[in-house]
Write a protein that holds these residues in place. Structure first.
Motif, PDB file in Angstrom:
ATOM      1  N   TRP A 186       0.860  -1.192   0.000  1.00 30.16           N
ATOM      2  CA  TRP A 186       0.000   0.000   0.000  1.00 30.16           C
ATOM      3  C   TRP A 186       0.893   1.238   0.000  1.00 30.16           C
ATOM      4  O   TRP A 186       1.788   1.367   0.833  1.00 30.16           O
ATOM      5  N   VAL A 187       0.653   2.128  -0.942  1.00 29.33           N
ATOM      6  CA  VAL A 187       1.476   3.326  -1.071  1.00 29.33           C
ATOM      7  C   VAL A 187       0.578   4.557  -1.107  1.00 29.33           C
ATOM      8  O   VAL A 187      -0.409   4.590  -1.846  1.00 29.33           O
ATOM      9  N   ALA A 188       0.923   5.542  -0.297  1.00 30.27           N
ATOM     10  CA  ALA A 188       0.204   6.818  -0.277  1.00 30.27           C
ATOM     11  C   ALA A 188       1.189   7.950  -0.534  1.00 30.27           C
ATOM     12  O   ALA A 188       2.412   7.749  -0.510  1.00 30.27           O
ATOM     13  N   ASN A 189       0.664   9.131  -0.768  1.00 31.67           N
ATOM     14  CA  ASN A 189       1.518  10.296  -1.000  1.00 31.67           C
ATOM     15  C   ASN A 189       0.742  11.549  -0.603  1.00 31.67           C
ATOM     16  O   ASN A 189       0.367  12.353  -1.439  1.00 31.67           O
ATOM     17  N   ASP A 190       0.462  11.675   0.685  1.00 32.63           N
ATOM     18  CA  ASP A 190      -0.302  12.825   1.158  1.00 32.63           C
ATOM     19  C   ASP A 190       0.068  13.144   2.597  1.00 32.63           C
ATOM     20  O   ASP A 190       0.730  12.354   3.271  1.00 32.63           O
ATOM     21  N   TYR A 205       5.297  11.149   4.287  1.00 31.89           N
ATOM     22  CA  TYR A 205       5.773  10.957   5.656  1.00 31.89           C
ATOM     23  C   TYR A 205       7.253  10.593   5.687  1.00 31.89           C
ATOM     24  O   TYR A 205       8.016  11.128   6.492  1.00 31.89           O
ATOM     25  N   HIS A 206       7.655   9.688   4.806  1.00 35.16           N
ATOM     26  CA  HIS A 206       9.023   9.189   4.821  1.00 35.16           C
ATOM     27  C   HIS A 206      10.011  10.083   4.085  1.00 35.16           C
ATOM     28  O   HIS A 206      11.209  10.039   4.352  1.00 35.16           O
ATOM     29  N   GLN A 207       9.522  10.882   3.135  1.00 32.27           N
ATOM     30  CA  GLN A 207      10.406  11.773   2.385  1.00 32.27           C
ATOM     31  C   GLN A 207       9.788  13.177   2.297  1.00 32.27           C
ATOM     32  O   GLN A 207       9.625  13.724   1.207  1.00 32.27           O
ATOM     33  N   PRO A 208       9.430  13.782   3.421  1.00 35.80           N
ATOM     34  CA  PRO A 208       8.693  15.058   3.378  1.00 35.80           C
ATOM     35  C   PRO A 208       9.448  16.182   2.681  1.00 35.80           C
ATOM     36  O   PRO A 208       8.832  17.065   2.082  1.00 35.80           O
ATOM     37  N   ALA A 209      10.767  16.170   2.747  1.00 40.40           N
ATOM     38  CA  ALA A 209      11.544  17.256   2.139  1.00 40.40           C
ATOM     39  C   ALA A 209      11.558  17.163   0.614  1.00 40.40           C
ATOM     40  O   ALA A 209      11.853  18.142  -0.069  1.00 40.40           O
TER      41      ALA A 209
END
Length: 340
Positions: A138-142, A232-236
């Protein structure tokens, strides 16, 4: 392995659908097949439009639709608080039942997929999303994890802490309007196991501040599905995606501090506003020119000429710009002006 895209749609969001499909074609997903899951049977315009497209199909597995609607119905009818609140409002047993049809993604033709709510525009390539599915289910991007957990789970329920570590749970919530997963990750076996838990009392931990989103988050967290959120894991390195953010527009592509967005999500803006806009009304919508560009990309001759707003609408917009919120403040300023 077949990659694909799912979209939930009907004729109510037809303008959204056309804009989204056009954005997919020109912004990096031209060769990715699309399957549209019907929100309901209101599909006359949708069917007509996609009949002209070579890589877009309509999901027609009625057994899957029936299964997931029944699943959602059993889950929510066991939520006593939901039934009391919804009955008092005159709603049905399941608020937004059609939204739960997006669970049909797990029964569809694609081995790996990205799901889009219809009120979304693609801005950039999805390659990195599909690649991450090689590692996670499961992958999210928010940035949902930065918001109130109460949007997803009912913090007043004493049972919530029995099943989840709340600190860890906060970092794992996601927006169910855009995510990526794989065929069969949610299936008849594990969903029935989860349904047993929900109907045995766990449903009460679901928040009523959403429709399908609390249920999606519950199933992912409770099932222990491997989960990754780029934001979350790569916010920058990750851009925003919500319309309320301030993005730079270059050639109808949005950028966040120089980084190209993957998608723009118009969630919480009524579909009726877009319908009125496409009918020629001067409706104020964020990134309006971007939306209109994609909506009429293939038929620019049909793009409406917007009628100028009336005096009241112009005044309201000016007041919003000036930051004047209260009528008495407006009256005070006007009186001062005329008394000079």
């Amino acid at each position: 392995m077949a990659d694909g895209i799912y979209i939930l749609a009907n004729d109510v969001v037809f303008d959204h659908l056309v804009a989204l499909l056009n954005s997919l074609e020109v912004n990096g997903a031209k060769n990715i097949p699309v399957c549209i899951i019907p929100y309901d049977d209101n599909l006359k315009k949708v069917r007509s439009h996609i009949s002209l497209l070579h890589n877009v199909t309509l999901f027609d597995n009625t057994h899957s639709i029936d299964f997931w609607e029944n699943f959602a119905t059993q889950a929510w009818t066991s939520h006593r608080k939901a039934q009391q609140v919804w009955q008092a409002k005159g709603w049905g047993q399941v608020h937004g039942l059609g939204m739960h049809r997006k669970f049909c993604c797990f029964d569809g033709p694609f081995d790996q997929f990205v799901y889009f709510d219809c009120d979304t525009l693609l801005m950039g390539s999805l390659d990195y999303i599909y690649q991450k599915l090689d590692e996670f289910d499961w992958v999210a991007n928010d940035f949902q994890y930065k918001s109130d957990l109460n949007y997803v789970f009912d913090l007043s329920s004493p049972k919530l802490a029995e099943f989840f570590n709340l600190g860890q749970l906060q970092s794992q919530i996601f927006c169910a309007g855009w995510f990526a997963s794989k065929k069969g990750i949610l299936n008849r076996n594990n969903s029935n196991q989860m349904l047993d838990k929900l109907t045995s009392g766990e449903a009460e931990i679901l928040s009523l501040r959403g429709t399908d989103q609390p249920l999606f988050n519950y199933l992912v967290a409770r099932s222990g599905i491997s989960f990754y959120n780029f934001a979350y894991h790569q916010p920058a390195r990750v851009t925003g995606n919500h319309w309320s953010s301030k993005f730079e527009v270059i050639d109808y592509i949005l950028y966040d501090k120089g980084r190209r967005l993957t998608y723009l999500h118009y969630m919480s803006i009524s579909a009726a506003k877009f319908t009125r806009l496409c009918a020629g009304e001067d409706v104020e919508i964020p990134y309006r020119e971007v939306f209109l560009h994609y909506r009429y990309l293939k038929s620019p001759q049909t793009r409406p000429k917007l009628a100028p707003p009336n005096l009241l609408v112009r005044l309201q917009r000016n007041l919003k710009t000036w930051g004047i919120q209260k009528v008495n403040n407006v009256q005070f300023k006007l009186r001062n002006f005329w008394d000079r």
